[in-house]
Design an enzyme around this catalytic site. Structure first.
Site, PDB file in Angstrom:
ATOM      1  CB  SER A   1      -1.092  -0.158   1.208  1.00 42.18           C
ATOM      2  OG  SER A   1      -1.653   1.266   1.102  1.00 42.18           O
TER       3      SER A   1
ATOM      4  CG  HIS B   1      -4.013  -1.576  -1.861  1.00 43.56           C
ATOM      5  ND1 HIS B   1      -5.244  -2.029  -2.235  1.00 43.56           N
ATOM      6  CD2 HIS B   1      -4.568  -0.630  -0.589  1.00 43.56           C
ATOM      7  CE1 HIS B   1      -6.336  -1.813  -1.464  1.00 43.56           C
ATOM      8  NE2 HIS B   1      -5.681  -0.761  -0.416  1.00 43.56           N
TER       9      HIS B   1
ATOM     10  CG  ASP C   1      -5.357   2.571   0.686  1.00 44.68           C
ATOM     11  OD1 ASP C   1      -6.452   1.903   0.505  1.00 44.68           O
ATOM     12  OD2 ASP C   1      -4.346   2.413   1.238  1.00 44.68           O
TER      13      ASP C   1
ATOM     14  CG  MET D   1      -8.243   7.439   2.126  1.00 40.86           C
ATOM     15  SD  MET D   1      -7.348   7.584   3.613  1.00 40.86           S
ATOM     16  CE  MET D   1      -6.958   5.857   3.724  1.00 40.86           C
TER      17      MET D   1
ATOM     18  CG  HIS E   1      -9.406   0.546  -0.877  1.00 37.35           C
ATOM     19  ND1 HIS E   1      -8.802   0.285   0.486  1.00 37.35           N
ATOM     20  CD2 HIS E   1     -10.628   0.708  -0.757  1.00 37.35           C
ATOM     21  CE1 HIS E   1      -9.903   0.343   1.274  1.00 37.35           C
ATOM     22  NE2 HIS E   1     -11.116   0.582   0.486  1.00 37.35           N
TER      23      HIS E   1
ATOM     24  CG  MET F   1     -11.432   3.743   1.683  1.00 40.92           C
ATOM     25  SD  MET F   1      -9.959   3.728   2.623  1.00 40.92           S
ATOM     26  CE  MET F   1      -8.905   3.645   1.341  1.00 40.92           C
TER      27      MET F   1
ATOM     28  CG  MET G   1     -12.346  -2.630   4.448  1.00 41.13           C
ATOM     29  SD  MET G   1     -10.766  -2.148   3.723  1.00 41.13           S
ATOM     30  CE  MET G   1      -9.800  -1.446   4.860  1.00 41.13           C
TER      31      MET G   1
ATOM     32  N   GLY H   1      -9.462   4.019   6.755  1.00 37.85           N
ATOM     33  CA  GLY H   1      -8.938   5.628   6.790  1.00 37.85           C
ATOM     34  C   GLY H   1      -7.703   5.715   7.286  1.00 37.85           C
ATOM     35  CG  PHE H   2      -6.387   6.782   9.960  1.00 38.87           C
ATOM     36  CD1 PHE H   2      -5.744   8.085   9.695  1.00 38.87           C
ATOM     37  CD2 PHE H   2      -7.629   6.978  10.263  1.00 38.87           C
ATOM     38  CE1 PHE H   2      -6.393   9.175   9.850  1.00 38.87           C
ATOM     39  CE2 PHE H   2      -8.270   8.022  10.610  1.00 38.87           C
ATOM     40  CZ  PHE H   2      -7.662   9.286  10.252  1.00 38.87           C
ATOM     41  N   GLY H   3      -3.493   3.689   8.052  1.00 35.80           N
ATOM     42  CA  GLY H   3      -2.581   2.571   8.163  1.00 35.80           C
ATOM     43  C   GLY H   3      -2.195   2.412   9.447  1.00 35.80           C
ATOM     44  N   GLY H   4      -1.712   1.227   9.636  1.00 36.33           N
ATOM     45  CA  GLY H   4      -1.019   1.114  10.795  1.00 36.33           C
ATOM     46  C   GLY H   4      -1.737   0.544  12.142  1.00 36.33           C
TER      47      GLY H   4
ATOM     48  CG  ASP I   1      -6.751  -2.653   2.684  1.00 36.85           C
ATOM     49  OD1 ASP I   1      -5.737  -2.530   3.218  1.00 36.85           O
ATOM     50  OD2 ASP I   1      -7.430  -1.732   2.111  1.00 36.85           O
TER      51      ASP I   1
ATOM     52  N   GLY J   1      -3.446  -4.231   8.651  1.00 35.75           N
ATOM     53  CA  GLY J   1      -3.059  -5.052   9.754  1.00 35.75           C
ATOM     54  C   GLY J   1      -2.245  -6.318   9.168  1.00 35.75           C
TER      55      GLY J   1
ATOM     56  N   GLY K   1       1.017  -2.236   4.299  1.00 33.31           N
ATOM     57  CA  GLY K   1       1.220  -0.913   4.103  1.00 33.31           C
ATOM     58  C   GLY K   1       2.503  -0.796   5.196  1.00 33.31           C
ATOM     59  CB  SER K   2       2.402   0.286   8.860  1.00 35.92           C
ATOM     60  OG  SER K   2       1.355  -0.703   9.232  1.00 35.92           O
TER      61      SER K   2
HETATM   62  C1  DX5 Z   1      -6.580   1.568   5.301  1.00 33.25           C
HETATM   63  C2  DX5 Z   1      -5.970   1.164   3.755  1.00 33.25           C
HETATM   64  C3  DX5 Z   1      -5.252   0.384   3.895  1.00 33.25           C
HETATM   65  C4  DX5 Z   1      -3.720   0.763   4.642  1.00 33.25           C
HETATM   66  C5  DX5 Z   1      -3.356  -0.545   5.164  1.00 33.25           C
HETATM   67  O1  DX5 Z   1      -7.954   2.295   5.237  1.00 33.25           O
HETATM   68  O2  DX5 Z   1      -7.166   0.965   3.099  1.00 33.25           O
HETATM   69  O3  DX5 Z   1      -4.816  -0.250   2.448  1.00 33.25           O
HETATM   70  O4  DX5 Z   1      -2.785   1.188   3.679  1.00 33.25           O
HETATM   71  O5  DX5 Z   1      -2.224  -0.102   5.983  1.00 33.25           O
HETATM   72  P1  DX5 Z   1      -1.695  -1.281   7.197  1.00 33.25           P
HETATM   73  O6  DX5 Z   1      -1.242  -2.483   6.132  1.00 33.25           O
HETATM   74  O7  DX5 Z   1      -0.623  -0.566   7.797  1.00 33.25           O
HETATM   75  O8  DX5 Z   1      -2.869  -1.762   7.852  1.00 33.25           O
HETATM   76 ZN    ZN Z   2      -6.813   0.034   1.163  1.00 32.36          ZN
END
Ligand code: DX5
Ligand code: ZN
Length: 221
Positions: free
Chosen positions: A10, A35, A37, A39, A68, A70, A139, A144-147, A177, A179, A199-200
């Site tokens: 991501s 990927h 994102d 938003m 993706h 959002m 999901m 909304g957020f990574g990590g 997608d 964690g 992502g993270s």
């Molecule tokens: C969250 C995004 C994800 C995000 C995943 O809303 O859709 O794609 O980048 O990040 P990680 O892998 O850090 O959970």
């Molecule tokens: Zn995503």
């Protein structure tokens, strides 16, 4: 049926000031997808980037662009993302009153159509759409957020979708997608997922290639 595993780093976790190098890094690591994102600050509180940024990225990469959205009423952006060079456009059932029409529009624009549900949305929301889509995204965090931490209860939904796919003789990909790391990826694959967004986990270390290899190895355990 066994669909091949695909890794989808991501780019939300990358350095936004240097997408060209980050895309190169993702490609060099051997990922199949990137990927992306999108938003809008409405469907989710965060704001990321839009079709213009994706069009710029396209000039620097031949990777499959897994977009993706959002975004509220994502059907408004189908043409823009097709023109930007998106390969897959994935839209939330919760984001539009016209999810079936949105997916039809994505396919008509020549992209692969994906549908996605949040952790609080049941699989029944997907059932009328399964014959239409190329990808189902479950999901495994609230978007909304990574990590964020992986929500294990979502695995039951991956299993249920895999069961429906088999029952109806369909062949769409199942993506997860949120964690996804070396501890959670195997459970996702065992439940039936074959496209893994991370992502993270991938970007927290310097060596993206080594991180990606660790994920692939975890799948073989
Ligand atoms: C969250 C995004 C994800 C995000 C995943 O809303 O859709 O794609 O980048 O990040 P990680 O892998 O850090 O959970
Ligand atoms: Zn995503």
């Amino acid at each position: 049926m066994t669909l091949s595993h695909k890794m989808a780093p991501s780019i939300l976790a990358a350095d936004y000031a240097d997408f060209a190098s980050e895309l190169q890094r993702i490609e060099a690591a051997g990922a199949e997808y990137v990927h992306i994102d999108i938003m809008d600050g409405q469907f989710v509180p965060n704001i990321s980037f839009g079709a213009g940024v994706v069009a710029s990225m396209r000039r620097h990469s031949k990777l499959v662009f897994d977009c993706h959205l959002m975004v509220v009423d994502p059907e408004r952006y189908v043409t823009a993302f097709a023109q930007a060079g998106a390969d897959i456009m994935t839209v939330h059932t919760e984001a539009t009153s016209h999810i079936h029409g949105a997916l039809q529009k994505i396919k008509a624009a020549g992209m692969r159509a994906g549908v996605v549900i949040n952790p609080g949305t049941p699989v029944t929301a997907l059932e009328p759409l399964l014959g239409l889509v190329d990808q189902v995204l479950i999901m495994t965090v609230n978007p909304g957020f990574g990590g964020q931490a992986f929500i294990p209860e979502c695995l039951a939904k991956v299993k249920a979708v895999a069961r429906l796919r088999k029952q109806h003789g369909l062949d769409f990909d199942i993506e997860v997608d949120g964690g996804v790391d070396q501890h959670t990826i195997k459970a996702c694959a065992d439940a039936g997922a074959n496209v893994f967004v991370a992502g993270s986990y991938l970007f927290k270390a310097q060596d993206l290639t080594a991180q990606l290899q660790t994920l692939r190895k975890a799948l073989d355990d």
